[in-house]
Design a protein around this motif. Sequence first.
Motif, PDB file in Angstrom:
ATOM      1  N   THR A 138       0.843  -1.182   0.000  1.00 26.33           N
ATOM      2  CA  THR A 138       0.000   0.000   0.000  1.00 26.33           C
ATOM      3  C   THR A 138       0.884   1.239   0.000  1.00 26.33           C
ATOM      4  OG1 THR A 138      -0.066   0.186   2.410  1.00 26.33           O
ATOM      5  CG2 THR A 138      -1.718  -1.245   1.370  1.00 26.33           C
ATOM      6  N   LEU A 139       0.284   2.392  -0.236  1.00 26.68           N
ATOM      7  CA  LEU A 139       1.073   3.622  -0.249  1.00 26.68           C
ATOM      8  C   LEU A 139       1.723   3.882   1.100  1.00 26.68           C
ATOM      9  CD1 LEU A 139      -1.068   6.074  -2.384  1.00 26.68           C
ATOM     10  CD2 LEU A 139       1.227   5.261  -2.874  1.00 26.68           C
ATOM     11  N   SER A 330      10.807  10.833   1.554  1.00 25.40           N
ATOM     12  CA  SER A 330       9.636  11.430   0.916  1.00 25.40           C
ATOM     13  C   SER A 330       8.336  10.766   1.344  1.00 25.40           C
ATOM     14  CB  SER A 330       9.774  11.353  -0.615  1.00 25.40           C
ATOM     15  OG  SER A 330       9.740  10.005  -1.068  1.00 25.40           O
ATOM     16  N   GLY A 331       8.398   9.482   1.709  1.00 27.20           N
ATOM     17  CA  GLY A 331       7.191   8.794   2.129  1.00 27.20           C
ATOM     18  C   GLY A 331       6.541   9.459   3.330  1.00 27.20           C
ATOM     19  N   ARG A 332       7.351   9.823   4.310  1.00 19.26           N
ATOM     20  CA  ARG A 332       6.807  10.495   5.491  1.00 19.26           C
ATOM     21  C   ARG A 332       6.193  11.841   5.126  1.00 19.26           C
ATOM     22  NH1 ARG A 332      11.844   9.624   9.768  1.00 19.26           N
ATOM     23  NH2 ARG A 332      11.927   7.333   9.625  1.00 19.26           N
ATOM     24  N   VAL A 333       6.799  12.489   4.133  1.00 17.11           N
ATOM     25  CA  VAL A 333       6.308  13.813   3.756  1.00 17.11           C
ATOM     26  C   VAL A 333       4.962  13.701   3.047  1.00 17.11           C
ATOM     27  CG1 VAL A 333       6.822  15.942   2.509  1.00 17.11           C
ATOM     28  CG2 VAL A 333       8.682  14.642   3.560  1.00 17.11           C
ATOM     29  N   TYR A 334       4.852  12.814   2.027  1.00 12.52           N
ATOM     30  CA  TYR A 334       3.583  12.754   1.301  1.00 12.52           C
ATOM     31  C   TYR A 334       2.478  12.123   2.139  1.00 12.52           C
ATOM     32  CZ  TYR A 334       4.600   7.880  -0.299  1.00 12.52           C
ATOM     33  OH  TYR A 334       4.889   6.542  -0.390  1.00 12.52           O
ATOM     34  N   LEU A 335       2.831  11.330   3.134  1.00 16.32           N
ATOM     35  CA  LEU A 335       1.804  10.842   4.044  1.00 16.32           C
ATOM     36  C   LEU A 335       1.211  11.976   4.868  1.00 16.32           C
ATOM     37  CD1 LEU A 335       3.249   7.476   5.442  1.00 16.32           C
ATOM     38  CD2 LEU A 335       1.415   7.775   3.794  1.00 16.32           C
ATOM     39  N   SER A 336       2.010  13.011   5.087  1.00 13.73           N
ATOM     40  CA  SER A 336       1.569  14.135   5.919  1.00 13.73           C
ATOM     41  C   SER A 336       0.887  15.241   5.123  1.00 13.73           C
ATOM     42  CB  SER A 336       2.774  14.723   6.675  1.00 13.73           C
ATOM     43  OG  SER A 336       3.370  13.757   7.509  1.00 13.73           O
ATOM     44  N   PRO A 469      -3.331  17.654  -9.272  1.00 12.33           N
ATOM     45  CA  PRO A 469      -4.547  18.010  -8.534  1.00 12.33           C
ATOM     46  C   PRO A 469      -4.276  18.076  -7.040  1.00 12.33           C
ATOM     47  CG  PRO A 469      -4.645  15.742  -9.312  1.00 12.33           C
ATOM     48  CD  PRO A 469      -3.444  16.365  -9.954  1.00 12.33           C
ATOM     49  N   ARG A 470      -5.019  18.941  -6.381  1.00 16.77           N
ATOM     50  CA  ARG A 470      -4.888  19.024  -4.926  1.00 16.77           C
ATOM     51  C   ARG A 470      -5.285  17.688  -4.321  1.00 16.77           C
ATOM     52  NH1 ARG A 470      -4.425  24.274  -3.072  1.00 16.77           N
ATOM     53  NH2 ARG A 470      -4.759  25.884  -4.656  1.00 16.77           N
ATOM     54  N   ASP A 471      -4.487  17.206  -3.382  1.00 16.64           N
ATOM     55  CA  ASP A 471      -4.787  15.940  -2.757  1.00 16.64           C
ATOM     56  C   ASP A 471      -4.645  16.070  -1.256  1.00 16.64           C
ATOM     57  OD1 ASP A 471      -2.067  16.305  -2.849  1.00 16.64           O
ATOM     58  OD2 ASP A 471      -1.582  14.196  -3.104  1.00 16.64           O
ATOM     59  N   LYS A 472      -5.180  15.108  -0.553  1.00 18.28           N
ATOM     60  CA  LYS A 472      -5.131  15.080   0.892  1.00 18.28           C
ATOM     61  C   LYS A 472      -3.983  14.183   1.336  1.00 18.28           C
ATOM     62  CE  LYS A 472     -10.131  15.702   1.323  1.00 18.28           C
ATOM     63  NZ  LYS A 472     -11.391  15.129   1.863  1.00 18.28           N
ATOM     64  N   PRO A 473      -3.544  14.313   2.585  1.00 18.41           N
ATOM     65  CA  PRO A 473      -2.525  13.395   3.073  1.00 18.41           C
ATOM     66  C   PRO A 473      -2.909  11.947   2.818  1.00 18.41           C
ATOM     67  CG  PRO A 473      -2.898  15.134   4.657  1.00 18.41           C
ATOM     68  CD  PRO A 473      -3.940  15.312   3.584  1.00 18.41           C
ATOM     69  N   VAL A 474      -1.927  11.161   2.397  1.00 19.94           N
ATOM     70  CA  VAL A 474      -2.172   9.769   2.017  1.00 19.94           C
ATOM     71  C   VAL A 474      -2.127   8.874   3.245  1.00 19.94           C
ATOM     72  CG1 VAL A 474      -1.385   7.885   0.584  1.00 19.94           C
ATOM     73  CG2 VAL A 474      -1.141  10.232  -0.220  1.00 19.94           C
ATOM     74  N   ARG A 475      -3.153   8.023   3.371  1.00 21.75           N
ATOM     75  CA  ARG A 475      -3.205   7.150   4.539  1.00 21.75           C
ATOM     76  C   ARG A 475      -3.334   5.677   4.176  1.00 21.75           C
ATOM     77  NH1 ARG A 475      -0.727  10.114   8.077  1.00 21.75           N
ATOM     78  NH2 ARG A 475      -1.716  12.133   8.404  1.00 21.75           N
ATOM     79  N   SER A 476      -3.397   5.363   2.871  1.00 16.98           N
ATOM     80  CA  SER A 476      -3.570   3.957   2.493  1.00 16.98           C
ATOM     81  C   SER A 476      -2.890   3.671   1.193  1.00 16.98           C
ATOM     82  CB  SER A 476      -5.047   3.625   2.381  1.00 16.98           C
ATOM     83  OG  SER A 476      -5.660   4.418   1.375  1.00 16.98           O
TER      84      SER A 476
END
Length: 476
Positions: A138-139, A330-336, A469-476
């Motif tokens: 998963t992401l 970068s994973g920690r950053v895009y998750l946030s 596109p604007r996106d929200k923090p990734v959680r999955s």
Amino acid sequence: MTASSPTAVDTRLGLRGARGAILGALMLSTALVALDATILATASTTIAGELGSFEQVPWLFSAYTLAQAVTVPLYGRLADVFGRKRVILAGIALFVLGSVLCAVAWSMPALIWFRVLQGLGAGAILPMSMTIASDIYTLAERAKTQGYMASVWAVSSVLGPTLGGVFSQFVSWRWIFWVNVPIGAVALLALWRRFQEKERDGEREPIDYLGAVLLTGGSALLVLGLLEGGHAWGWASPQSILIFGGGVVLLAAFAVAARRNPHPIFDLRLLRRRVVGASTAASLMVGVITVGLSTYVPIYAQGVLGVGPLVAGFALASLTLGWPIAATLSGRVYLSIGFRWTSVIGALVVLTGALLTLGLDASTAVWQISIPVFVIGLGMGLVAVPTLLAAQHSVGWGERGAVTGTNMFARSIGQAVGVAALGAVVNALTTVGADGTPDGAGLANAMHLVFWCVVGCAAVMIGTVLLLPRDKPVRS
């Protein structure tokens, strides 16, 4: 066809468990390509001395790059139809076979043709490694595991030149290719035994053979013209006109045929999707900037600052050090904060590093080159990985291979364009010595223009990632 059922219930990360074995195999597969990117350059002079035809040495790299670049989108589509496993196993097998033939090559033309075979294998390995990683994790999990893949490039950037020098000086340059055999064999065996895919439900979509021929032929001519134009023949020569003209005609014919085919080998409609189009454009800029620095930072260090090749190589190594470090984080950053703002921050960091290069001149200490190059590498790690993951995350399993192939193909085109454009800038302002390296007083001015070009590409990169596109923090 979906991800394998054994990996679907395995929640362990890293190199443990069923997915860990697959991840390790993907790392070894990636190592084949990553090592090849650096190991051969240090031995090219030795190879030419034994096989002759020093003027054909550039084709050792161009032939490989050409074969790799033009097949990437084809492999991406084939993976969506036949599955990732078959494609990556075929790619590894081709690469290992090409390596064996390169190791026993009896002449420079033979070695060049066998490098083509290696390139055909490499075209499958990298996109499939990234696609499989997206399939089995998963992401949120990839945020924790992508550092493993990034570490392969960091280690290879140091190990490759070292092995190349040791083999060519103390053993034989042929071991540069023999070393690929055990690595490839272990990777192939592990993937064959541990990576399982469910059979696809329903009938397979037909393969667009006409589109494959048109796309491959047109791309091959375009990339060949960009790689060799201004070197093997002049830009305005009949050869260039014929090659670029033929490429444009074939690609135009492909575009027409793709619109009429419900299952094209490469679906141009994917680029209309905002996230895919923006990530592809960003990848194009990544390719231009990467090849610009990789090619001309060592030339600047040697020709302007007067250092040796080894020191010049260390100056460039800071790029390949910063990139995997940032890619890992970068994973920690895009998750946030999400993919878009992670990529924007990365592009701004790239621009900052590019602006720092404008302060370099003939009085600069060689260690000072490493600072802006390292900063650019950090930014690249925050752009290249999140934009690719954003595109992969936006599509289903049946399109993920094609999207990954499109992203990597754009980077290859960017590298070819960068070689052509920046080479024209340097050649216009400098003379070329007997060793093929630009020299003279004009080199410093030429390099200043190259750095300005990198600044411009970094600015364009900011624009492309802002289109995400604007996106929200990734959680999955």
